[in-house]
Design an enzyme around this catalytic site. Structure first.
Site, PDB file in Angstrom:
ATOM      1  N   HIS A  15       0.864  -1.188   0.000  1.00 41.35           N
ATOM      2  CA  HIS A  15       0.000   0.000   0.000  1.00 41.35           C
ATOM      3  C   HIS A  15       0.896   1.233   0.000  1.00 41.35           C
ATOM      4  O   HIS A  15       1.405   1.641   1.038  1.00 41.35           O
ATOM      5  CB  HIS A  15      -0.907   0.005   1.227  1.00 41.35           C
ATOM      6  CG  HIS A  15      -1.883   1.145   1.244  1.00 41.35           C
ATOM      7  ND1 HIS A  15      -2.937   1.194   2.116  1.00 41.35           N
ATOM      8  CD2 HIS A  15      -1.981   2.282   0.508  1.00 41.35           C
ATOM      9  CE1 HIS A  15      -3.643   2.297   1.910  1.00 41.35           C
ATOM     10  NE2 HIS A  15      -3.063   2.977   0.938  1.00 41.35           N
ATOM     11  N   HIS A  17       1.652   5.287  -1.769  1.00 38.79           N
ATOM     12  CA  HIS A  17       1.328   6.452  -2.593  1.00 38.79           C
ATOM     13  C   HIS A  17       2.632   7.027  -3.137  1.00 38.79           C
ATOM     14  O   HIS A  17       3.544   7.346  -2.374  1.00 38.79           O
ATOM     15  CB  HIS A  17       0.618   7.525  -1.766  1.00 38.79           C
ATOM     16  CG  HIS A  17      -0.711   7.100  -1.247  1.00 38.79           C
ATOM     17  ND1 HIS A  17      -1.889   7.328  -1.926  1.00 38.79           N
ATOM     18  CD2 HIS A  17      -1.062   6.442  -0.105  1.00 38.79           C
ATOM     19  CE1 HIS A  17      -2.902   6.840  -1.224  1.00 38.79           C
ATOM     20  NE2 HIS A  17      -2.418   6.296  -0.119  1.00 38.79           N
ATOM     21  N   LEU A  18       2.696   7.174  -4.455  1.00 35.02           N
ATOM     22  CA  LEU A  18       3.866   7.765  -5.084  1.00 35.02           C
ATOM     23  C   LEU A  18       3.574   9.137  -5.695  1.00 35.02           C
ATOM     24  O   LEU A  18       4.494   9.795  -6.185  1.00 35.02           O
ATOM     25  CB  LEU A  18       4.438   6.834  -6.156  1.00 35.02           C
ATOM     26  CG  LEU A  18       5.131   5.573  -5.630  1.00 35.02           C
ATOM     27  CD1 LEU A  18       5.567   4.683  -6.782  1.00 35.02           C
ATOM     28  CD2 LEU A  18       6.322   5.929  -4.750  1.00 35.02           C
ATOM     29  N   ARG A  19       2.301   9.540  -5.701  1.00 37.92           N
ATOM     30  CA  ARG A  19       1.922  10.838  -6.269  1.00 37.92           C
ATOM     31  C   ARG A  19       2.343  10.911  -7.740  1.00 37.92           C
ATOM     32  O   ARG A  19       2.391   9.910  -8.425  1.00 37.92           O
ATOM     33  CB  ARG A  19       2.501  11.990  -5.454  1.00 37.92           C
ATOM     34  CG  ARG A  19       2.248  11.922  -3.954  1.00 37.92           C
ATOM     35  CD  ARG A  19       0.796  11.787  -3.595  1.00 37.92           C
ATOM     36  NE  ARG A  19       0.580  11.948  -2.151  1.00 37.92           N
ATOM     37  CZ  ARG A  19      -0.484  11.506  -1.512  1.00 37.92           C
ATOM     38  NH1 ARG A  19      -1.437  10.868  -2.159  1.00 37.92           N
ATOM     39  NH2 ARG A  19      -0.616  11.696  -0.207  1.00 37.92           N
ATOM     40  N   ASN A  43      -5.055   7.273  -6.569  1.00 37.04           N
ATOM     41  CA  ASN A  43      -5.824   8.501  -6.315  1.00 37.04           C
ATOM     42  C   ASN A  43      -5.042   9.750  -6.721  1.00 37.04           C
ATOM     43  O   ASN A  43      -4.727  10.622  -5.924  1.00 37.04           O
ATOM     44  CB  ASN A  43      -6.266   8.594  -4.847  1.00 37.04           C
ATOM     45  CG  ASN A  43      -5.114   8.575  -3.864  1.00 37.04           C
ATOM     46  OD1 ASN A  43      -4.064   7.988  -4.129  1.00 37.04           O
ATOM     47  ND2 ASN A  43      -5.301   9.204  -2.717  1.00 37.04           N
ATOM     48  N   LYS A 101      -9.029  -0.310  -6.245  1.00 35.29           N
ATOM     49  CA  LYS A 101      -9.119   0.394  -4.966  1.00 35.29           C
ATOM     50  C   LYS A 101     -10.482   1.049  -4.772  1.00 35.29           C
ATOM     51  O   LYS A 101     -10.967   1.774  -5.634  1.00 35.29           O
ATOM     52  CB  LYS A 101      -8.029   1.468  -4.881  1.00 35.29           C
ATOM     53  CG  LYS A 101      -8.010   2.275  -3.575  1.00 35.29           C
ATOM     54  CD  LYS A 101      -7.740   1.377  -2.356  1.00 35.29           C
ATOM     55  CE  LYS A 101      -7.768   2.168  -1.059  1.00 35.29           C
ATOM     56  NZ  LYS A 101      -6.447   2.614  -0.622  1.00 35.29           N
ATOM     57  N   HIS A 138     -10.393   1.235   1.453  1.00 37.89           N
ATOM     58  CA  HIS A 138     -10.246   2.253   2.488  1.00 37.89           C
ATOM     59  C   HIS A 138     -11.518   2.151   3.321  1.00 37.89           C
ATOM     60  O   HIS A 138     -12.553   2.698   2.956  1.00 37.89           O
ATOM     61  CB  HIS A 138     -10.096   3.648   1.867  1.00 37.89           C
ATOM     62  CG  HIS A 138      -9.907   4.723   2.892  1.00 37.89           C
ATOM     63  ND1 HIS A 138      -8.714   5.396   3.061  1.00 37.89           N
ATOM     64  CD2 HIS A 138     -10.753   5.238   3.824  1.00 37.89           C
ATOM     65  CE1 HIS A 138      -8.840   6.270   4.040  1.00 37.89           C
ATOM     66  NE2 HIS A 138     -10.068   6.198   4.517  1.00 37.89           N
ATOM     67  N   HIS A 176      -4.683  -0.405   5.771  1.00 44.98           N
ATOM     68  CA  HIS A 176      -4.381   0.409   6.955  1.00 44.98           C
ATOM     69  C   HIS A 176      -5.385   0.178   8.084  1.00 44.98           C
ATOM     70  O   HIS A 176      -6.039   1.096   8.555  1.00 44.98           O
ATOM     71  CB  HIS A 176      -4.253   1.891   6.627  1.00 44.98           C
ATOM     72  CG  HIS A 176      -5.310   2.453   5.717  1.00 44.98           C
ATOM     73  ND1 HIS A 176      -6.654   2.256   5.903  1.00 44.98           N
ATOM     74  CD2 HIS A 176      -5.179   3.252   4.629  1.00 44.98           C
ATOM     75  CE1 HIS A 176      -7.311   2.899   4.954  1.00 44.98           C
ATOM     76  NE2 HIS A 176      -6.455   3.496   4.172  1.00 44.98           N
ATOM     77  N   ASP A 249       1.147   2.606   3.586  1.00 46.76           N
ATOM     78  CA  ASP A 249       0.302   3.765   3.296  1.00 46.76           C
ATOM     79  C   ASP A 249       1.139   5.032   3.327  1.00 46.76           C
ATOM     80  O   ASP A 249       0.647   6.107   3.700  1.00 46.76           O
ATOM     81  CB  ASP A 249      -0.881   3.862   4.265  1.00 46.76           C
ATOM     82  CG  ASP A 249      -1.916   4.908   3.817  1.00 46.76           C
ATOM     83  OD1 ASP A 249      -1.963   5.226   2.619  1.00 46.76           O
ATOM     84  OD2 ASP A 249      -2.671   5.407   4.680  1.00 46.76           O
ATOM     85  N   HIS A 253       3.166  14.474   1.324  1.00 45.10           N
ATOM     86  CA  HIS A 253       2.648  15.793   0.972  1.00 45.10           C
ATOM     87  C   HIS A 253       3.773  16.801   1.177  1.00 45.10           C
ATOM     88  O   HIS A 253       4.589  16.643   2.098  1.00 45.10           O
ATOM     89  CB  HIS A 253       1.478  16.197   1.883  1.00 45.10           C
ATOM     90  CG  HIS A 253       0.246  15.377   1.713  1.00 45.10           C
ATOM     91  ND1 HIS A 253      -0.644  15.573   0.679  1.00 45.10           N
ATOM     92  CD2 HIS A 253      -0.255  14.357   2.463  1.00 45.10           C
ATOM     93  CE1 HIS A 253      -1.648  14.712   0.801  1.00 45.10           C
ATOM     94  NE2 HIS A 253      -1.428  13.963   1.866  1.00 45.10           N
ATOM     95  N   ALA A 265      -4.060  14.928   4.976  1.00 45.75           N
ATOM     96  CA  ALA A 265      -3.936  13.645   5.668  1.00 45.75           C
ATOM     97  C   ALA A 265      -2.915  12.759   4.965  1.00 45.75           C
ATOM     98  O   ALA A 265      -2.951  12.605   3.746  1.00 45.75           O
ATOM     99  CB  ALA A 265      -5.290  12.956   5.725  1.00 45.75           C
TER     100      ALA A 265
END
Length: 351
Positions: A15, A17-19, A43, A101, A138, A176, A249, A253, A265
């Site tokens: 899980h 996030h790489l943006r 996302n 997802k 989620h 998560h 997760d 940011h 978040a």
């Protein structure tokens, strides 16, 4: 007996996030330094809703890595009210999309295009069950009167049971997991239900976030819960159960978005995650079970081989940077910034 080193197959992050853009250019190499593969969250803006978009995003990720880096991004699709079964079939046949997802609309970062009613996803979910694509959830229910700290429980009690009843062959990962109820469910006897655990939910309760003033870099969704929940999560993660596994997760940011009037978040943990997990397992007296959690259970659930490369975690103090570059003048702040870890990832093991 105290352990000073731990050798295990290179872990995967189930899980992550790489943006995109400059931030991805900065954080993707950090994830690849620790993990061999990662389930990459969809996302973005716009979200990754098609196999074509997933393939393009995968190419951007690979292009962001240093030459010779052995890292495999495992792509996902973003489920919407209108995802057609034909797109699920294309994803399953692609060889690059490994899951879909579910973000309940409004639940977290970039979830505005998420699902408003699972009844609208019946055909897509049926196609996922047919083709063996897991649904990554989620697990929070959003609505008037649902307390922020009770969103996961509300989802698990009200939304998950009818979903499992309607689609009994669907493989599901509760991502998560943050409550004692979630820990109980994923360590139950349903072979199609698994769970991922983050380092922050294993190590910290809401006191870390709130006591003595709000600490924005510990703010994530699902939010950190009560100490009793944390204890239940740690017990589940270190239990040796075959369907619990590592999912950071890690959600970077820019510092300006975290230290702002409306804090975004997400906790950024990729560069420090393995050390944090080792601390959690050591505190539970379960270091010998970290290998299954970090390196074996996830591949088994997803039907992938365990990585051949082996790495060494050493019990050596490691300073955590205050921040990492994130493109231009931006920086991104990791968990435990400015403090230290008790375990560090050393060069790969020989043999």
């Amino acid at each position: 007996m105290n352990r000073t080193t731990l050798t295990l197959p290179r872990p995967d992050d189930w899980h992550l996030h790489l943006r995109d853009g400059a931030l991805m250019q900065a954080v993707a190499p950090l994830a690849a330094a620790s993990f061999a593969r990662a389930i990459v969250m969809p996302n973005l803006q716009p979200p990754i809703t098609t196999t074509e978009r997933a393939a393009a995003y995968r190419r951007r990720i690979l292009a962001a890595l240093p030459a010779g880096t052995a890292f495999e991004p495992l792509m996902t699709l973003y489920l919407t009210d209108n995802t057609p079964a034909a797109e699920i079939e294309r994803a399953a046949a692609s060889g690059i999309v490994h899951a879909v997802k579910l973000y309940p609309a409004g639940a977290t970062t970039h979830s505005d295009d998420g699902v408003t009613d699972l009844a609208r996803c019946t055909e897509a979910l049926a196609a996922m069950a047919e083709h063996g694509l897991p649904l990554l959830i989620h697990g929070e229910r959003i609505g008037a009167g649902i307390d922020l700290f009770d969103r996961e429980r509300a989802f698990l009690e009200e939304t998950l049971p009818p979903l499992r009843d309607r689609h009994p062959r669907l493989k599901i990962v509760l991502e998560h997991v943050s409550t004692a109820l979630g820990a109980e469910l994923v360590t139950g006897d349903d072979p199609r239900l698994a769970g991922t655990f983050t380092p922050q939910h294993l190590l910290y309760s809401r006191d870390r976030l709130l006591a003595g003033g709000l600490k924005p870099h510990y703010y994530c969704m699902p939010i950190l819960k009560r100490e009793a929940d944390r204890e239940a999560l740690l017990e589940a993660a270190t239990s040796g159960h075959p369907r619990v596994f590592l999912g950071t997760d890690s959600a970077p940011h820019p510092r300006r978005a975290k230290e702002s009037a409306c804090c975004s978040a997400g906790c950024f943990s990729s560069p420090v995650a393995l050390g944090l997990y080792a601390e959690a397992f050591e505190a539970a007296g379960a270091l010998e079970r970290l290998e299954a959690f970090a390196s074996r259970n996830g591949p088994a659930f997803y039907g992938l081989p365990v990585n051949d490369e082996r790495v060494v975690l050493a019990r050596e103090e490691a300073a955590v940077p205050e921040a990492y570059p994130a493109g231009g003048e931006d920086t991104v702040v990791p968990l435990r910034a400015g403090e230290s870890l008790a375990w560090r990832l050393r060069a790969e093991a020989s043999g």
